[in-house]
Scaffold this motif. Structure first.
Motif, PDB file in Angstrom:
ATOM      1  N   VAL A 159     -36.424  -1.196  12.645  1.00 23.14           N
ATOM      2  CA  VAL A 159     -35.935  -2.688  12.946  1.00 23.14           C
ATOM      3  C   VAL A 159     -36.321  -3.407  11.578  1.00 23.14           C
ATOM      4  O   VAL A 159     -37.324  -3.243  11.001  1.00 23.14           O
ATOM      5  N   THR A 162     -35.435 -12.948  15.852  1.00 23.61           N
ATOM      6  CA  THR A 162     -36.122 -13.810  16.678  1.00 23.61           C
ATOM      7  C   THR A 162     -35.441 -14.671  17.573  1.00 23.61           C
ATOM      8  O   THR A 162     -36.039 -14.719  18.691  1.00 23.61           O
ATOM      9  N   THR A 168     -25.121 -15.241  14.043  1.00 18.81           N
ATOM     10  CA  THR A 168     -26.106 -14.704  13.681  1.00 18.81           C
ATOM     11  C   THR A 168     -26.708 -14.970  12.275  1.00 18.81           C
ATOM     12  O   THR A 168     -27.936 -14.513  11.903  1.00 18.81           O
ATOM     13  N   ILE A 220     -25.012  -3.243  10.087  1.00 16.60           N
ATOM     14  CA  ILE A 220     -25.248  -4.722   9.711  1.00 16.60           C
ATOM     15  C   ILE A 220     -25.365  -4.457   8.010  1.00 16.60           C
ATOM     16  O   ILE A 220     -26.144  -3.855   7.447  1.00 16.60           O
TER      17      ILE A 220
HETATM   18  C1  6R9 Z   1     -36.297  -8.308  14.880  1.00 19.92           C
HETATM   19  C2  6R9 Z   1     -36.246  -8.963  13.528  1.00 19.92           C
HETATM   20  C3  6R9 Z   1     -33.471 -10.743  11.816  1.00 19.92           C
HETATM   21  C4  6R9 Z   1     -32.813 -10.362  10.614  1.00 19.92           C
HETATM   22  C5  6R9 Z   1     -31.595 -10.151  11.125  1.00 19.92           C
HETATM   23  C6  6R9 Z   1     -31.017  -8.956  10.152  1.00 19.92           C
HETATM   24  C7  6R9 Z   1     -32.152  -8.536   9.850  1.00 19.92           C
HETATM   25  C8  6R9 Z   1     -33.075  -6.800  11.741  1.00 19.92           C
HETATM   26  C9  6R9 Z   1     -32.009  -4.995  11.511  1.00 19.92           C
HETATM   27  C10 6R9 Z   1     -31.492  -5.839  10.389  1.00 19.92           C
HETATM   28  C11 6R9 Z   1     -30.182  -4.499   9.593  1.00 19.92           C
HETATM   29  C12 6R9 Z   1     -31.497  -3.830  11.571  1.00 19.92           C
HETATM   30  N1  6R9 Z   1     -32.307  -7.072  10.915  1.00 19.92           N
HETATM   31  N2  6R9 Z   1     -32.946  -5.539  12.359  1.00 19.92           N
HETATM   32  N3  6R9 Z   1     -30.536  -5.730   9.627  1.00 19.92           N
HETATM   33  N4  6R9 Z   1     -30.364  -3.574  10.638  1.00 19.92           N
HETATM   34  N5  6R9 Z   1     -31.589  -2.800  12.410  1.00 19.92           N
HETATM   35  O1  6R9 Z   1     -36.290  -8.476  12.464  1.00 19.92           O
HETATM   36  O2  6R9 Z   1     -36.173 -10.364  13.594  1.00 19.92           O
HETATM   37  O3  6R9 Z   1     -37.458 -10.965  11.924  1.00 19.92           O
HETATM   38  O4  6R9 Z   1     -36.084 -12.732  13.038  1.00 19.92           O
HETATM   39  O5  6R9 Z   1     -35.354 -11.049  11.630  1.00 19.92           O
HETATM   40  O6  6R9 Z   1     -33.457  -9.095  10.127  1.00 19.92           O
HETATM   41  O7  6R9 Z   1     -30.642  -9.731   8.935  1.00 19.92           O
HETATM   42  O8  6R9 Z   1     -30.635 -11.367  11.014  1.00 19.92           O
HETATM   43  P1  6R9 Z   1     -36.265 -11.377  12.538  1.00 19.92           P
END
Ligand code: 6R9
Length: 635
Positions: free
Chosen positions: A372, A402, A485, A499
């Motif tokens: 994550v 978040t 997002t 993503i």
């Molecule tokens: C849970 C968390 C959010 C941002 C999100 C994206 C990136 C999170 C990802 C990912 C690619 C994944 N992001 N998980 N991008 N693959 N599996 O991280 O929350 O700290 O708010 O960040 O993180 O860009 O928009 P937060």
């Protein structure tokens, strides 16, 4: 068909279709069967993305700690709820059972009450990864106080901004924290922050490092003696489903952090449901998420999601490199961890080290691996799969934010076939859409666009604390009737999502979201600096690192550029924290700007990534000549 626990792909598709056809029925069945409510809801969902307003389970009453603790006491009271692994491997791990957790949360909750905290008050928690952190969070929830956890790596200024933004009455901290061989003076940071926070009345201090600290006589109290004298019983405060549960700050495109506000009922239902499915959690499992509770991942998938399922959740105080790079695997082996959830940046850092650190350990307990925080690159994915999972553990690449409260796109292990770098399919109830620049939804497969969600889900943030307009502008105004997002994504030929990264001014460094604006603000405060611009560039461990372009004022005082670079990073450390330090600082005569005065970050990003052959159209710039000069002197 089990709606609650998906076990194979066919079932996933059936459940998904049901969740889309009738979301209200879908979520109300889950809510009804798997949680304790003091009163049932009147309506399942009311929503309007133009306001925006979203309400789940209106009229229902509950307390989330009753669901996370009390209801387990009869069936698994002696089971370990929190397994605490200290920084120092020679210090014994602590197994806190559900019964003990109940007692400690109730006592802590009574301390909060005695100190004048009431339902709806904000309590700022600035603690390291010690059991008191999880217990403080739950104690707030027990009495209906709104917790605002601030990651204990943030600086005094960043902490003060967050305390003041939500008007917290109390701060809970510790005398210090351990990180590998370092001891950090957390209380000193709090003292400095509180010089700017006149409305904080009380500071509770947990003892962890036994350092000598200053106790402010009218304000600071040691936590332990208060706990020793506290009553053991504390009835849970009865909360409405839409009462706030917590505030958690995230970076945005302005200097001010956004206090994302989450509410009680929907957040509980969604985090519990997603935890169960994404990790295929079973009663005997030992689940470990390496995040810090200061981030959303820790809130949802160390504390609330696992405890709502009666799980054993590991809390690790230390870092992956202490005493050596085998520490994670040591813990997996020692506690027979079954699900392991970490960030790509940690995987990349460990993959650089000798493979013996991994192979020397027995990792056969592992069943599911998760990642994550940022896109995982193919190499890291394979290393994780081959060496940690030994090709037997599905990798769940979980995409969420978040703002979303819980995981929105992820494989369901043993059901969804995984594909490196793909977060794959939406969770039940989640309706993603890819949008083009004109605001139209892009249909079909093998397409890419901006990732939006077109229907509400129970754990979405309801507002930005104290600034609903900003909530609307940031998330609901770019695309009509869609939650935007801030990420770009592509959908492959079978409908899997990948993503691709942020499309706004947020840069993800080692999995931490950093807004460019607050860093630029910090740099610009240096007396020698006139203006600055920050961009990200690829880094093999951090994913992205920060590249700063700095214009100096016409001053002769600061001739030594090395010293100046150090001072700038020092300034950033003080204002934000060490995670926001720049890897490269280039002093430039000017910044490429549009005629409306906007910095063309697109060009600066290309220069920082050494992709200067194709800079695109620079003719609209106010000052095209500066571009070549920046390229010539690039680092
Ligand atoms: C849970 C968390 C959010 C941002 C999100 C994206 C990136 C999170 C990802 C990912 C690619 C994944 N992001 N998980 N991008 N693959 N599996 O991280 O929350 O700290 O708010 O960040 O993180 O860009 O928009 P937060």
């Amino acid at each position: 068909m089990s709606t609650y626990h998906i076990k194979h792909l066919e079932e996933y598709f059936q459940v998904y279709r049901k969740s889309i056809r009738n979301p209200e029925l879908f979520w109300s069945e889950i809510a009804e069967e798997h949680f304790v409510w003091r009163k049932k809801w009147d309506t399942v969902l009311e929503w309007d993305f133009t306001k925006p307003e979203v309400k789940w389970f209106e009229g229902a009453q509950l307390n989330i700690t009753e669901n996370c603790i009390d209801r387990h006491l009869r069936v698994r009271g002696d089971k370990t709820a929190i397994l605490f692994e200290p920084n120092d491997p020679s210090e014994e791990a602590q197994h806190i059972t559900y019964k003990q957790l109940h007692e400690r949360v109730c006592k802590f909750a009574n301390v909060l009450k005695e100190q004048g905290i009431e339902k709806g008050d904000r309590v700022c928690i600035y603690l390291p990864m010690i059991p008191e952190l999880a217990i403080a969070v739950l104690a707030c929830a027990r009495i209906g106080a709104i917790h605002s956890v601030v990651f204990a790596g943030f600086s005094a200024t960043a902490l003060a901004t967050r305390i003041n933004d939500c008007d917290a009455k109390m701060v809970i901290t510790s005398d210090g924290s351990y990180r590998g061989t370092k001891t950090i003076d957390l209380k000193g940071i709090v003292d400095e922050a509180l010089e700017q926070c006149p409305r904080v009345q009380t500071v509770l201090v947990a003892k962890r490092v036994n350092s000598k600290i200053n106790m402010h006589p009218d304000r600071d109290q040691w936590l332990q003696p208060l706990l020793d004298n506290a009553y053991l019983d504390c009835d849970p405060e009865i909360m409405d489903a839409e009462d706030p549960l917590f505030i958690l700050y995230t970076s945005g495109s302005t200097g001010k952090p956004k206090g994302m506000m989450h509410t009680t009922g929907g957040y509980m239902v969604y985090t519990a449901y997603s935890f169960k499915n994404v990790f295929q959690y079973q009663e005997e499992d030992v689940y470990w998420c390496t995040a810090d509770i200061g981030w959303i991942t820790g809130h949802s998938y160390i504390v609330y999601g696992p405890l709502a399922n009666g799980a054993t959740t590991v809390m690790f105080e230390g870092i992956p490199s202490y005493p050596d790079f085998g520490r994670f695997w040591d813990i997996v082996q020692k506690h027979k961890v079954t699900q392991f959830y970490t960030a790509p940046t940690a995987i990349r850092a460990l993959a650089k080290e000798n493979l013996d650190y991994v192979t020397n350990h027995d990792l056969s307990s592992l069943k599911v691996l998760g990642t994550v925080g940022e896109p995982i690159n193919e190499e890291a994915w394979h290393w994780y799969n081959d060496h940690v999972g030994q090709k037997k553990c599905p990798i769940v690449d979980t995409w969420w934010q978040t703002e979303t409260g819980g995981i929105l796109i992820s494989p369901i292990p043993f059901a969804t076939p995984t594909k490196p770098t793909y977060a794959t399919l939406p969770m039940p109830g989640i309706q993603p859409a890819l949008m083009d620049e004109e605001g139209q939804e892009i249909m079909g497969n093998q397409v890419d666009g901006r990732l939006c969600i077109k229907f509400p889900w129970p754990s979405m943030a309801r507002t930005i604390w104290g600034n609903h307009e900003r909530y609307r502008d940031t998330y609901f105004s770019a695309f009509k009737n869609q939650y935007f997002t801030g990420d770009g994504a592509l959908r492959d030929e079978v409908g899997y999502y990948r993503i691709t990264g942020r499309v706004d001014d947020v840069i993800i460094v080692s999995g931490h979201n950093l807004g460019t604006a607050p860093i630029e603000d910090a740099i610009n405060e240096h007396p020698a600096v006139a203006e600055s611009a920050i961009v990200g560039f690829p880094h093999d461990v951090k994913g992205n690192a920060l590249y700063g372009y700095v214009i100096l004022k016409e001053t002769g005082e600061y001739r030594d550029r090395n010293n100046l670079s150090k001072e700038i990073n020092q300034q950033i450390t003080e204002r934000i924290g060490p995670i926001a330090k720049l890897d490269k600082i280039q002093f430039v005569p000017g910044l490429p700007k549009t005629r409306s005065g906007k910095i063309m970050r697109r060009i600066l990003r290309k220069i920082a990534s050494k992709e200067t052959e194709n800079l695109g159209d620079t003719s609209t710039l106010l000052n095209p000549e500066v571009v070549q000069q920046i390229i010539d002197e690039a680092l």
